[in-house]
Design an enzyme around this catalytic site. Structure first.
Site, short mmCIF file in Angstrom:
data_model
loop_
_atom_site.label_atom_id
_atom_site.label_comp_id
_atom_site.label_asym_id
_atom_site.label_seq_id
_atom_site.Cartn_x
_atom_site.Cartn_y
_atom_site.Cartn_z
N TYR A 1 -65.39 14.79 11.17
CA TYR A 1 -64.77 16.00 11.74
C TYR A 1 -63.53 15.66 12.57
O TYR A 1 -62.49 16.34 12.46
CB TYR A 1 -65.83 16.70 12.61
CG TYR A 1 -65.41 17.99 13.25
CD1 TYR A 1 -65.34 19.18 12.51
CD2 TYR A 1 -65.12 18.05 14.61
CE1 TYR A 1 -64.99 20.38 13.12
CE2 TYR A 1 -64.76 19.24 15.23
CZ TYR A 1 -64.70 20.40 14.48
OH TYR A 1 -64.35 21.58 15.08
N LYS B 1 -59.78 16.93 11.85
CA LYS B 1 -59.03 17.71 12.85
C LYS B 1 -57.77 16.98 13.31
O LYS B 1 -56.74 17.62 13.60
CB LYS B 1 -59.94 18.04 14.04
CG LYS B 1 -61.05 19.04 13.71
CD LYS B 1 -60.49 20.34 13.13
CE LYS B 1 -61.44 21.52 13.25
NZ LYS B 1 -60.95 22.71 12.55
#
Ligand code: NAI
Length: 280
Positions: free
Chosen positions: A165, A169
């Protein structure tokens, strides 16, 4: 008069959480909204038309204009279909909010290829594909446009258990910076928000226990600002929001230190000068 009268906004992952709050606020400000959502679980499994349908219906009941779309952001066909939905329903696209997301948390030592790839596909590839499809349409309209991405504190600073993640991001930060540069000549601004809010994605984190001041409604105005003409020609920024706190993330470069003469630095010299090299 609303901020978006006559304009069309596409918001991905708008069937719940932050995306829903953004869709409602954009519609309240006069935008005709494409409410996109695949309708899967928090980890990306399954699909359902219901979440996007419900939010689009909610907007129409409040007197706004909205259509639902259920395509995935994570494939080229899906991303192009989302933008095509805006054009077929409302004739154009002025704002894209890349918000859709999933979680597959695991520490590095336990992470599988599948966990890595799914998260990269939805967040990073999805942002690339939707941005490209929307930007091509915006450029053809010759009327500028605004793209709002969604990064995260995890991407900016790192977070335990989120290698996939945080990589996705942080990648979205890179996409934001580069597309901001490339699309400037077409009068398309590209910025990102870094939210912290209690949603189904985060509700089991201890920091949200008994807290009701950190909701999606606190995040939506940041996306609205970056998606509107209030943002003027500001581009390439990361606006972070957590409840009542509004702040920014920036990558900073230290002044650094120059070595006398033409010889390369040695590793020992780097060690000896570490504090001076990294001092901001
Ligand atoms: P959420 O789980 O409520 O919303 C995400 C939405 O995206 C869901 O409705 C889901 O169905 C949809 N979605 C997932 N995969 C999709 C796909 N392939 N295509 C289309 N739609 C898809 O979570 P939340 O918190 O509202 O998250 C929104 C965004 O904000 C995400 O990008 C998330 O990573 C980001 N974010 C949220 C934070 C928080 O504190 N809630 C912190 C930092 C970032």
């Amino acid at each position: 008069m609303g901020q978006f009268d006559g304009q069309v906004a596409v918001i991905t992952g708008a069937g719940g959480g932050i995306g829903r709050a953004e869709a409602l606020l954009f519609a309240q400000e006069g935008a005709r909204v494409v409410v996109n959502d695949l309708g899967g679980a928090r980890d990306g499994q399954g699909s359902s038309d219901a979440p996007a349908e419900q939010v689009a219906a909610e907007i129409r009941e409040l007197g706004g204009e909205a259509v639902a779309n259920f395509d995935t952001v994570a494939t080229r066909e899906g991303a192009e279909a989302i933008v095509a939905k805006a054009v077929s329903s409302f004739g154009r696209i002025d704002v894209l909010v890349n918000n859709a997301g999933i979680l597959r948390d695991k520490t590095l030592l336990k992470m599988t290829d599948e966990m890595w790839q799914l998260v990269i596909d939805v967040h990073l590839r999805g942002t690339f594909l939707c941005t490209q499809a929307a930007a091509r349409q915006m450029v053809s309209q010759r009327d500028g446009g605004r793209i709002v991405n969604t990064t995260s504190v995890s991407g900016m600073l790192g977070n335990f258990g989120q290698t996939n993640y945080s990589a996705a991001k942080a990648g979205i930060y890179g996409v934001t910076r580069t597309t901001a540069i490339e699309l400037q000549k077409h009068r398309i601004t590209v910025n990102a928000i870094a939210p912290i809010a209690k949603t189904r994605m985060t509700e089991d984190l201890p920091m949200f226990d008994g807290v009701d001041t950190l909701g999606p409604a606190h995040i939506a105005p940041a996306a609205l600002y970056l998606g509107s003409d209030l943002c003027e020609d500001r581009t390439g920024h990361v606006l972070a929001v957590s409840g009542s706190r509004m702040y920014a993330f920036k990558v900073v470069e230290s002044a650094g230190k120059f070595k006398e003469g033409a010889d390369p630095w040695t590793a020992t010299e780097i060690a000896e000068n570490w504090d001076a090299i990294i001092k901001i």
